[in-house]
Design an enzyme around this catalytic site. Structure first.
Site, PDB file in Angstrom:
ATOM      1  CD  GLU B  73      -1.398  -2.454   1.723  1.00  0.00           C
ATOM      2  OE1 GLU B  73      -0.259  -2.455   2.251  1.00  0.00           O
ATOM      3  OE2 GLU B  73      -2.065  -3.497   1.590  1.00  0.00           O
ATOM      4  NE  ARG B 182     -18.481  -7.432   4.747  1.00  0.00           N
ATOM      5  CZ  ARG B 182     -19.425  -8.364   4.576  1.00  0.00           C
ATOM      6  NH1 ARG B 182     -19.467  -9.069   3.469  1.00  0.00           N
ATOM      7  NH2 ARG B 182     -20.331  -8.591   5.508  1.00  0.00           N
TER       8      ARG B 182
END
Lengths: 284, 329
Positions: B73, B182
């Site tokens: 990341e 989500r």
């Protein structure tokens, strides 16, 4: 801006840059001495010979890009940019002062010619990877250069980028490592072992060239060789002497993050001036 | 039916059981493909989570502009900076716990200090992530991003608003953080619902209490407001999809006319949406406030419903907060 082609001219310019660095640091009263001094030869070779980059090309999409990852070496980049005509030489004396365009660590938004801000170590190679990837997407042939310190190879993020460049075979990318063997807390091998950098880069799919980072011809030859290699990203490990040019600073990690005082600056400038007299074509 | 603000153009099914359900991450996946179709500069970078972030939709359509980054990341954030400095508009996508969680230093210096044109997709934010547990439930990301100069912070309430947020983010020249969830949640806004960066949107009219917040929890706010009608309490509900720059005027106005506020978010109450709202109130028109959100703890495994209930971020909890804040008026 004048392109310098002879070793004598380049070496003379590098010495001028070293004097600029000492004067800037003295005026600022804080800042880094060792790294900027040892990078003077590489920085001069880049801006006055290697890079396709000038004050007129600041936004030219085809210009070569140079990203500096070790933002604390700001003084040497400011000095070469000023000498190359990106801003007035007198402005160097404003380093680290309130309102100055020359921030303590390089800043894209204030300093003409700086491609990206930098300070926190281990970030520049990733940015350069993005630049090299963009050239691949756009089918452009400009070269992306990035200047890294050896100390920032302690950062895991540097290795994420090394892995990425090798994986995607970013052949328009040249990473130059200032291998000066010092970092803030001591010699690099005492603080955190970095040998053998060459093997490590090769294991990640890079081509590696090792040079003396104070030899103009070697610097230019290595960059030309790197440009000619189209299969891999290239890493040039430039072995340098921390604090190069000022005898009481050379090899000493204590000068990583400190400026000279008035007396030390006078001594340093005297040493550098005496080098000027030595640099003439017949000496080389 | 409800007291919905006409200008909000909410779905008529908003409070019905047949309301369409979709996760906000779908809005990103759809939106970024729409952008890619019209703009060659759009690129998507993903850290080994293409499917769960819905970046796979872009990968299928524009493989040459999709970059697989592996589980890295920090490198992803700065490769995006390098792309943006060379004319691209990169969206980087992974879970919010990793970005801005893992790479905040990169975001701070190379994107924000540098004012680079990078868009950060923080997926799987909030307690409603569910069974993956506390490690994966980002409850700090709004605080981490809104504290950074130059950063714009967007928290869409449903997948349609997420789609609009993606389009809006691409038009901003600078770093933007977009927070996604989500689990599938009600899609209660419509194509006609206005979305302007920096503007709050009143979803429901009312004068006794104002419920202000962001994210899918806004649907629970509407449910709570509806239930409170029976108790004779009229709630104004304000959606605040832009946390930064914040719509101070809308917040001040709500405080002046309702004189009590409940803030709602799936985030730590320290540094999040509620904090941002009360920073405005303290400087304009202070009124009693109750905070719905995470109160200084991590989450845990469970279903989204169980977790939202246990940690008091569901409609009944909002009802209780409204009743409490009214007593403090």
């Amino acid at each position: 801006m004048e392109r310098l082609t002879t070793e004598a001219d380049l070496t003379r310019m590098a010495n001028t840059v070293r004097k600029d660095i000492i004067k800037m640091l003295l005026a600022a009263g804080s800042g880094h001495s060792a790294g900027p001094l040892d990078l003077a030869d590489i920085a001069t070779a880049l801006y006055f010979n290697i890079l396709n980059f000038s004050p007129k090309q600041k936004t030219d999409p085809d210009r070569d890009r140079l990203y500096v990852s070790c933002g604390h070496t700001a003084p040497v980049w400011y000095a070469v940019l000023a000498r190359a005509g990106f801003f007035p030489i007198e402005e160097l004396q404003t380093l680290r002062k309130l309102g100055s365009r020359l921030q303590g660590h390089i800043d894209r938004l204030t300093t003409p010619g700086i491609e990206s801000s930098a300070a926190s170590l281990g970030q520049g190679l990733s940015i350069a990877c993005g630049s090299a990837y963009a050239s691949k997407m756009d089918k452009k042939t400009y070269q992306t250069y990035v200047l890294l310190s050896d100390g920032e190879h302690d950062e895991g993020s540097t290795w994420e980028a090394i892995s990425f460049a090798g994986h995607y075979k970013l052949s328009h990318l040249t990473a130059i490592i200032d291998r000066n063997n010092i970092q803030i807390d001591g010699p690099t091998e005492t603080v955190m072992k970095k040998e053998n950098l060459k093997d490590r880069y090769e294991a990640f799919g890079w081509h590696v060239i090792e040079i003396n980072g104070h030899n103009m011809e070697a610097i230019i030859d290595a960059c030309n060789e790197a440009k000619a290699i189209v299969e891999y990203p290239v890493c040039i490990i430039a072995h340098t002497i921390a604090g190069k040019g000022v005898d009481f600073m050379e090899y000493k990690f204590e000068w990583h993050g400190n400026p000279p005082n008035k007396e030390q600056a006078r001594d340093a400038l005297r040493q550098l001036r005496s080098l000027d007299n030595k640099i003439n074509p017949s000496d080389l | 039916m409800s007291n919905f603000s006409k200008a909000a153009h909410l779905s008529p099914a908003t409070l019905r059981h047949d309301v369409h359900m979709a996760p906000t991450r779908d809005g990103y996946g759809i939106g970024v493909v729409e952008l890619g179709e019209n703009d060659e500069r759009i690129a998507v970078l993903c850290a080994d989570l293409a499917e769960s972030t819905r970046s796979n939709l872009f990968r299928e359509k524009f493989p040459e502009r999709f970059i697989e980054m592996g589980v890295a990341e920090q490198n992803m954030a700065n490769v995006a900076v390098g792309l943006s400095l060379n004319g691209k508009i990169p969206f980087i996508a992974t879970y919010a716990v990793f970005s801005p969680g893992r790479n905040w230093d990169q975001i701070r210096i190379s994107s924000c200090y540098n004012n680079a044109n990078v868009k950060f997709i923080g997926a799987h934010a909030g307690i409603s992530v569910g069974p993956d547990g506390g490690t994966h439930q980002a409850l700090e990301d709004i605080a981490l991003t809104r504290v950074l100069p130059n950063m714009t912070v967007l928290v869409p309430c449903d997948s349609e608003e997420a789609r609009k947020a993606i389009h809006a983010a691409a038009k901003i020249n600078g770093p933007v953080y977009i927070r996604l969830a989500r689990v599938a949640t009600p899609v209660f806004t419509t194509e006609k619902t206005p979305f302007t960066v920096g503007k709050a949107l009143q979803l429901r009219d009312g004068d006794d209490v104002a419920i202000i917040g962001a994210g899918p929890i806004m649907h629970s706010a509407l449910v709570a407001a509806h239930q409170l009608v029976e108790k004779g309490i009229s709630c104004r509900v304000i959606n605040l999809p832009t946390i930064k720059p914040i719509d101070s005027d809308a917040i001040e106005q709500a405080a002046r006319s309702c004189r009590a506020i409940v803030t709602v978010e799936e985030h730590q109450i320290f540094g999040g949406v509620g904090s941002a709202i009360t920073e405005v109130l303290a400087q304009t028109y202070p009124v009693p406030v109750e905070f719905i959100g995470m109160h200084n703890s991590f989450g845990e495994s469970g279903t989204p419903e169980e977790l939202l209930h246990k940690y008091r971020m569901d409609a009944p909890a909002i009802v209780r907060a409204v009743l409490k804040v009214i007593k403090r008026k």
